[in-house]
Design a protein around this motif. Sequence first.
Motif, PDB file in Angstrom:
ATOM      1  N   GLU A 256       0.798  -1.222   0.000  1.00 51.94           N
ATOM      2  CA  GLU A 256       0.000   0.000   0.000  1.00 51.94           C
ATOM      3  C   GLU A 256       0.835   1.279   0.000  1.00 51.94           C
ATOM      4  O   GLU A 256       0.388   2.311  -0.495  1.00 51.94           O
ATOM      5  CB  GLU A 256      -0.936   0.011   1.213  1.00 51.94           C
ATOM      6  N   THR A 257       2.036   1.231   0.550  1.00 47.60           N
ATOM      7  CA  THR A 257       2.845   2.448   0.675  1.00 47.60           C
ATOM      8  C   THR A 257       4.124   2.424  -0.145  1.00 47.60           C
ATOM      9  O   THR A 257       4.744   3.479  -0.360  1.00 47.60           O
ATOM     10  CB  THR A 257       3.230   2.691   2.149  1.00 47.60           C
ATOM     11  N   GLY A 258       4.557   1.238  -0.556  1.00 44.58           N
ATOM     12  CA  GLY A 258       5.827   1.134  -1.258  1.00 44.58           C
ATOM     13  C   GLY A 258       7.027   1.146  -0.336  1.00 44.58           C
ATOM     14  O   GLY A 258       8.173   1.134  -0.793  1.00 44.58           O
ATOM     15  N   LEU A 259       6.799   1.168   0.979  1.00 41.41           N
ATOM     16  CA  LEU A 259       7.867   1.205   1.981  1.00 41.41           C
ATOM     17  C   LEU A 259       7.643   0.129   3.030  1.00 41.41           C
ATOM     18  O   LEU A 259       6.507  -0.324   3.239  1.00 41.41           O
ATOM     19  CB  LEU A 259       7.899   2.570   2.673  1.00 41.41           C
ATOM     20  N   SER A 260       8.708  -0.237   3.705  1.00 42.05           N
ATOM     21  CA  SER A 260       8.553  -1.089   4.883  1.00 42.05           C
ATOM     22  C   SER A 260       8.010  -0.231   6.019  1.00 42.05           C
ATOM     23  O   SER A 260       8.142   1.003   5.990  1.00 42.05           O
ATOM     24  CB  SER A 260       9.896  -1.696   5.285  1.00 42.05           C
ATOM     25  N   PRO A 261       7.398  -0.817   7.040  1.00 42.48           N
ATOM     26  CA  PRO A 261       6.919  -0.007   8.170  1.00 42.48           C
ATOM     27  C   PRO A 261       8.020   0.837   8.805  1.00 42.48           C
ATOM     28  O   PRO A 261       7.787   1.996   9.182  1.00 42.48           O
ATOM     29  CB  PRO A 261       6.369  -1.062   9.141  1.00 42.48           C
ATOM     30  N   ALA A 262       9.223   0.281   8.914  1.00 44.07           N
ATOM     31  CA  ALA A 262      10.324   1.032   9.525  1.00 44.07           C
ATOM     32  C   ALA A 262      10.719   2.224   8.667  1.00 44.07           C
ATOM     33  O   ALA A 262      10.964   3.330   9.176  1.00 44.07           O
ATOM     34  CB  ALA A 262      11.522   0.116   9.738  1.00 44.07           C
ATOM     35  N   GLN A 263      10.782   2.036   7.354  1.00 46.26           N
ATOM     36  CA  GLN A 263      11.125   3.142   6.458  1.00 46.26           C
ATOM     37  C   GLN A 263      10.053   4.235   6.509  1.00 46.26           C
ATOM     38  O   GLN A 263      10.355   5.424   6.564  1.00 46.26           O
ATOM     39  CB  GLN A 263      11.274   2.632   5.026  1.00 46.26           C
ATOM     40  N   TRP A 264       8.801   3.817   6.481  1.00 38.79           N
ATOM     41  CA  TRP A 264       7.694   4.769   6.521  1.00 38.79           C
ATOM     42  C   TRP A 264       7.729   5.589   7.805  1.00 38.79           C
ATOM     43  O   TRP A 264       7.568   6.808   7.778  1.00 38.79           O
ATOM     44  CB  TRP A 264       6.362   4.017   6.405  1.00 38.79           C
ATOM     45  N   LEU A 265       7.951   4.908   8.936  1.00 38.37           N
ATOM     46  CA  LEU A 265       7.972   5.602  10.220  1.00 38.37           C
ATOM     47  C   LEU A 265       9.123   6.614  10.266  1.00 38.37           C
ATOM     48  O   LEU A 265       8.977   7.723  10.790  1.00 38.37           O
ATOM     49  CB  LEU A 265       8.099   4.584  11.347  1.00 38.37           C
ATOM     50  N   LEU A 266      10.261   6.237   9.691  1.00 39.97           N
ATOM     51  CA  LEU A 266      11.400   7.140   9.657  1.00 39.97           C
ATOM     52  C   LEU A 266      11.092   8.376   8.823  1.00 39.97           C
ATOM     53  O   LEU A 266      11.429   9.511   9.196  1.00 39.97           O
ATOM     54  CB  LEU A 266      12.618   6.402   9.093  1.00 39.97           C
ATOM     55  N   HIS A 267      10.428   8.191   7.687  1.00 40.92           N
ATOM     56  CA  HIS A 267      10.047   9.322   6.842  1.00 40.92           C
ATOM     57  C   HIS A 267       9.050  10.228   7.562  1.00 40.92           C
ATOM     58  O   HIS A 267       9.156  11.461   7.487  1.00 40.92           O
ATOM     59  CB  HIS A 267       9.434   8.811   5.540  1.00 40.92           C
ATOM     60  N   GLU A 268       8.072   9.629   8.224  1.00 40.86           N
ATOM     61  CA  GLU A 268       7.077  10.430   8.943  1.00 40.86           C
ATOM     62  C   GLU A 268       7.740  11.251  10.048  1.00 40.86           C
ATOM     63  O   GLU A 268       7.405  12.426  10.255  1.00 40.86           O
ATOM     64  CB  GLU A 268       6.004   9.515   9.532  1.00 40.86           C
ATOM     65  N   ARG A 269       8.657  10.642  10.766  1.00 40.83           N
ATOM     66  CA  ARG A 269       9.342  11.357  11.849  1.00 40.83           C
ATOM     67  C   ARG A 269      10.204  12.490  11.297  1.00 40.83           C
ATOM     68  O   ARG A 269      10.270  13.578  11.887  1.00 40.83           O
ATOM     69  CB  ARG A 269      10.176  10.371  12.664  1.00 40.83           C
ATOM     70  N   THR A 270      10.845  12.241  10.173  1.00 37.80           N
ATOM     71  CA  THR A 270      11.665  13.291   9.568  1.00 37.80           C
ATOM     72  C   THR A 270      10.801  14.458   9.105  1.00 37.80           C
ATOM     73  O   THR A 270      11.142  15.633   9.325  1.00 37.80           O
ATOM     74  CB  THR A 270      12.454  12.736   8.368  1.00 37.80           C
ATOM     75  N   ASP A 271       9.669  14.155   8.472  1.00 39.72           N
ATOM     76  CA  ASP A 271       8.783  15.219   8.016  1.00 39.72           C
ATOM     77  C   ASP A 271       8.190  15.987   9.188  1.00 39.72           C
ATOM     78  O   ASP A 271       8.001  17.210   9.110  1.00 39.72           O
ATOM     79  CB  ASP A 271       7.671  14.639   7.146  1.00 39.72           C
ATOM     80  N   HIS A 272       7.895  15.287  10.294  1.00 39.11           N
ATOM     81  CA  HIS A 272       7.370  15.972  11.470  1.00 39.11           C
ATOM     82  C   HIS A 272       8.449  16.885  12.075  1.00 39.11           C
ATOM     83  O   HIS A 272       8.157  18.010  12.496  1.00 39.11           O
ATOM     84  CB  HIS A 272       6.900  14.957  12.513  1.00 39.11           C
ATOM     85  N   ALA A 273       9.682  16.406  12.092  1.00 38.04           N
ATOM     86  CA  ALA A 273      10.787  17.235  12.588  1.00 38.04           C
ATOM     87  C   ALA A 273      10.947  18.479  11.718  1.00 38.04           C
ATOM     88  O   ALA A 273      11.174  19.588  12.222  1.00 38.04           O
ATOM     89  CB  ALA A 273      12.079  16.427  12.613  1.00 38.04           C
ATOM     90  N   ARG A 274      10.816  18.334  10.409  1.00 36.48           N
ATOM     91  CA  ARG A 274      10.911  19.479   9.512  1.00 36.48           C
ATOM     92  C   ARG A 274       9.815  20.501   9.826  1.00 36.48           C
ATOM     93  O   ARG A 274      10.053  21.709   9.846  1.00 36.48           O
ATOM     94  CB  ARG A 274      10.805  19.018   8.059  1.00 36.48           C
ATOM     95  N   LEU A 275       8.607  20.004  10.069  1.00 39.48           N
ATOM     96  CA  LEU A 275       7.503  20.901  10.408  1.00 39.48           C
ATOM     97  C   LEU A 275       7.785  21.653  11.706  1.00 39.48           C
ATOM     98  O   LEU A 275       7.552  22.866  11.800  1.00 39.48           O
ATOM     99  CB  LEU A 275       6.208  20.087  10.539  1.00 39.48           C
ATOM    100  N   LEU A 276       8.305  20.954  12.699  1.00 43.22           N
ATOM    101  CA  LEU A 276       8.617  21.604  13.977  1.00 43.22           C
ATOM    102  C   LEU A 276       9.735  22.633  13.811  1.00 43.22           C
ATOM    103  O   LEU A 276       9.694  23.707  14.420  1.00 43.22           O
ATOM    104  CB  LEU A 276       9.012  20.545  15.018  1.00 43.22           C
TER     105      LEU A 276
END
Length: 324
Positions: A256-276
């Motif tokens: 569904e995402t093209g990523l492993s759960p670990a990769q997806w979580l890392l991307h989400e955390r990075t994007d959240h850090a960018r927002l902060l």
Amino acid sequence: MTPHRIAVLAVDQVVGLDLGTPSQVFRTARDADDQHLYAVDTCTPDGRPVRSTAGFQVLPDHGLELLADADTVIVPGVNGDATRRRDAIEPEVIEALRAAYDRGVRVMSICTGAFVLAAAGLLDERRATTHWAYTDRFRELYPKVDLDPEVLFVADGPVLTSAGVAAGIDLCLHVVRTDHGSQVANQSARRCVMPPWRDGGQAQYIERPVPQAPDTSTAGARQWARQRLHESVSLRDLAEQARMSVRTFTRRFRAETGLSPAQWLLHERTDHARLLLESTDLSIDQVARRSGFGTAAALRQQLHQRVGVAPTAYRRTFKGRAPC
């Protein structure tokens, strides 16, 4: 000393800002006696007016004959058919660009001007870049080009290309720095009210909006994880939220995402850090904890890997400042 001659070649649907960039940057480059180091002129096919994307026409002083006497040729960004069809560029433009290249002239493009150079065959088997939003279309039209959409500019021998819009300024300053050293380039940058060098590449400018969660089997688990990025979220936790075994969840998540759960979580955390970093005054340590990285060192490593800059440099670039 005779100024280095630059020919800016504008074709139909030229991008207005790109067209003015070479003249603005190179005409600020001066020697110790305050003499101009570059002479910049603009030309079009047959010297006729061409339309710009900014709602005005360009009435040049020269035709393609200008390329025959140039030391450097620059093609600004274009829009329209030139970015959709290989045969959209007029044969006389292709011929003039190839003749200039064969003569040993330095050839450059800004933004989607890379489509024009590619149509002339000047980017085949070369590393190049263009605006990140045109990556898929460029690769489809010109598969022989080694396209790198994450950098601000590429210098591959005598052929140089830059990313979108303002990256043309970075490329022009790079050329001034290469030709005349950092002191002259720094002076040009100050006159343009620009940093002489920008950290990172255009990866940090690519839009990555938070996706809308569709009604799929792992969407609920993803939404649950986004609300807990500051916590330790394991693969088993995610699978339990989706009421699946770890093996089934992992398979469906990747489908569904093209990523492993670990990769997806890392991307989400990075994007959240960018927002902060963009929207708060939290310290780097606080941003790291709230985005789930734990330490500033871990955040720094991941952000540098994803966008090519450290957290402080990213914040300096993107956090809004009150006007002076």
